[in-house]
Design a protein around this motif. Structure first.
Motif, mmCIF file in Angstrom:
data_model
loop_
_atom_site.group_PDB
_atom_site.id
_atom_site.type_symbol
_atom_site.label_atom_id
_atom_site.label_comp_id
_atom_site.label_asym_id
_atom_site.label_seq_id
_atom_site.Cartn_x
_atom_site.Cartn_y
_atom_site.Cartn_z
ATOM 1 N N LEU A 164 -5.316 0.198 4.597
ATOM 2 C CA LEU A 164 -6.681 1.008 3.766
ATOM 3 C C LEU A 164 -7.459 2.081 4.464
ATOM 4 O O LEU A 164 -6.777 3.668 4.084
ATOM 5 C CB LEU A 164 -7.490 0.420 2.853
ATOM 6 C CG LEU A 164 -7.862 0.734 1.698
ATOM 7 C CD1 LEU A 164 -7.318 1.466 0.847
ATOM 8 C CD2 LEU A 164 -8.678 -0.650 1.192
ATOM 9 N N ALA A 214 -5.260 4.683 5.807
ATOM 10 C CA ALA A 214 -4.667 5.448 4.746
ATOM 11 C C ALA A 214 -5.574 6.437 3.951
ATOM 12 O O ALA A 214 -5.147 7.553 4.037
ATOM 13 C CB ALA A 214 -3.813 4.568 3.221
ATOM 14 N N LEU A 215 -6.488 5.440 3.708
ATOM 15 C CA LEU A 215 -8.128 6.546 3.120
ATOM 16 C C LEU A 215 -8.724 7.645 3.942
ATOM 17 O O LEU A 215 -8.836 8.674 4.200
ATOM 18 C CB LEU A 215 -9.550 5.719 3.092
ATOM 19 C CG LEU A 215 -8.936 4.658 1.822
ATOM 20 C CD1 LEU A 215 -10.240 3.695 1.426
ATOM 21 C CD2 LEU A 215 -8.488 5.578 0.486
ATOM 22 N N ALA A 254 -8.863 5.909 -4.712
ATOM 23 C CA ALA A 254 -8.488 4.506 -3.809
ATOM 24 C C ALA A 254 -8.041 3.677 -5.412
ATOM 25 O O ALA A 254 -9.214 3.254 -5.555
ATOM 26 C CB ALA A 254 -9.328 3.889 -3.479
ATOM 27 N N THR A 306 0.901 11.426 -2.639
ATOM 28 C CA THR A 306 0.543 12.971 -2.134
ATOM 29 C C THR A 306 0.310 13.776 -2.594
ATOM 30 O O THR A 306 0.287 14.607 -2.473
ATOM 31 C CB THR A 306 0.496 12.827 -0.339
ATOM 32 O OG1 THR A 306 1.873 13.007 -0.251
ATOM 33 C CG2 THR A 306 -0.014 11.961 0.617
ATOM 34 N N ILE A 346 0.175 -1.518 -0.051
ATOM 35 C CA ILE A 346 -0.095 -0.194 -0.105
ATOM 36 C C ILE A 346 1.305 1.733 -0.077
ATOM 37 O O ILE A 346 1.756 1.897 0.715
ATOM 38 C CB ILE A 346 -0.856 0.191 0.985
ATOM 39 C CG1 ILE A 346 -2.012 1.360 1.205
ATOM 40 C CG2 ILE A 346 -0.202 -0.395 2.556
ATOM 41 C CD1 ILE A 346 -3.256 1.066 1.914
ATOM 42 N N THR A 347 0.524 2.119 -0.837
ATOM 43 C CA THR A 347 1.023 3.290 -1.120
ATOM 44 C C THR A 347 0.705 4.575 -1.327
ATOM 45 O O THR A 347 -0.357 4.512 -0.974
ATOM 46 C CB THR A 347 2.654 3.280 -2.058
ATOM 47 O OG1 THR A 347 1.702 3.120 -3.238
ATOM 48 C CG2 THR A 347 3.570 1.910 -2.209
ATOM 49 N N LEU A 348 1.312 5.228 -0.919
ATOM 50 C CA LEU A 348 0.431 6.224 -1.029
ATOM 51 C C LEU A 348 1.042 7.888 -1.621
ATOM 52 O O LEU A 348 2.400 8.088 -2.027
ATOM 53 C CB LEU A 348 0.435 8.039 0.906
ATOM 54 C CG LEU A 348 -0.388 6.990 1.361
ATOM 55 C CD1 LEU A 348 -0.508 7.990 2.861
ATOM 56 C CD2 LEU A 348 -1.848 6.447 1.494
ATOM 57 N N ARG A 396 -3.528 9.969 -3.719
ATOM 58 C CA ARG A 396 -4.195 8.528 -3.490
ATOM 59 C C ARG A 396 -3.436 7.406 -3.019
ATOM 60 O O ARG A 396 -2.609 7.722 -3.374
ATOM 61 C CB ARG A 396 -3.870 8.152 -5.337
ATOM 62 C CG ARG A 396 -2.690 8.624 -6.114
ATOM 63 C CD ARG A 396 -2.376 8.325 -7.981
ATOM 64 N NE ARG A 396 -3.118 9.029 -8.485
ATOM 65 C CZ ARG A 396 -4.005 8.759 -9.127
ATOM 66 N NH1 ARG A 396 -4.296 7.811 -8.936
ATOM 67 N NH2 ARG A 396 -4.766 10.010 -9.227
ATOM 68 N N VAL A 397 -4.622 6.281 -2.843
ATOM 69 C CA VAL A 397 -3.879 5.409 -2.102
ATOM 70 C C VAL A 397 -3.144 4.189 -3.568
ATOM 71 O O VAL A 397 -4.645 4.131 -3.956
ATOM 72 C CB VAL A 397 -4.732 4.494 -0.692
ATOM 73 C CG1 VAL A 397 -4.091 3.872 -0.334
ATOM 74 C CG2 VAL A 397 -5.018 5.974 -0.013
#
Length: 117
Positions: free
Chosen positions: A40, A43-44, A58, A19, A15-17, A25-26
């Motif tokens: 998740l 992150a969201l 997402a 920004t 899982i990456t962000l 986006r995730v």
């Protein structure tokens, strides 16, 4: 015998962000299930809570398995986004699309075809 590490990340899960993009986006790869869904959710929630966010993506195109706990996280995030006047765009993989279709929740989600605007 030692208990399994409950914080262990399964092989293939990521899982990456992002920004830095115009729309935060995730990006998730691998299996989203009871073990990985909290990541998740975290992150969201962080991206939705950001005062500068108007649209959050997402990107689930790399998700190979998607269970009810993951669906619950996405629906909860959708509700949080609506409360903050933020659009949450979900870009599903075939596995995610199938669960969304089978459960009949598509009308409650903003499903997009492409992870990029």
């Amino acid at each position: 015998m030692p208990a399994a590490d409950q914080n262990a990340t399964p092989p293939g899960f990521g899982i990456t962000l992002d920004t830095a993009a115009a729309e935060p986006r995730v990006v998730v790869t691998g299996e989203l299930d009871l073990l990985t869904s909290p990541q998740l959710q975290e992150a969201l929630a962080g991206l939705i809570a950001d005062e500068n966010s108007r649209r959050v993506v997402a990107d689930l195109t790399g998700v190979t398995f998607f269970d009810s706990s993951a669906l619950n996280v996405v629906l909860h995030a959708q509700r949080q986004a609506g409360e903050r006047d933020v659009e949450l765009a979900v870009v599903p993989s075939p596995a995610v699309s199938r669960v969304i279709e089978l459960t009949g929740v598509a009308e409650h989600l903003s499903v997009a075809d492409d992870p990029r605007p």
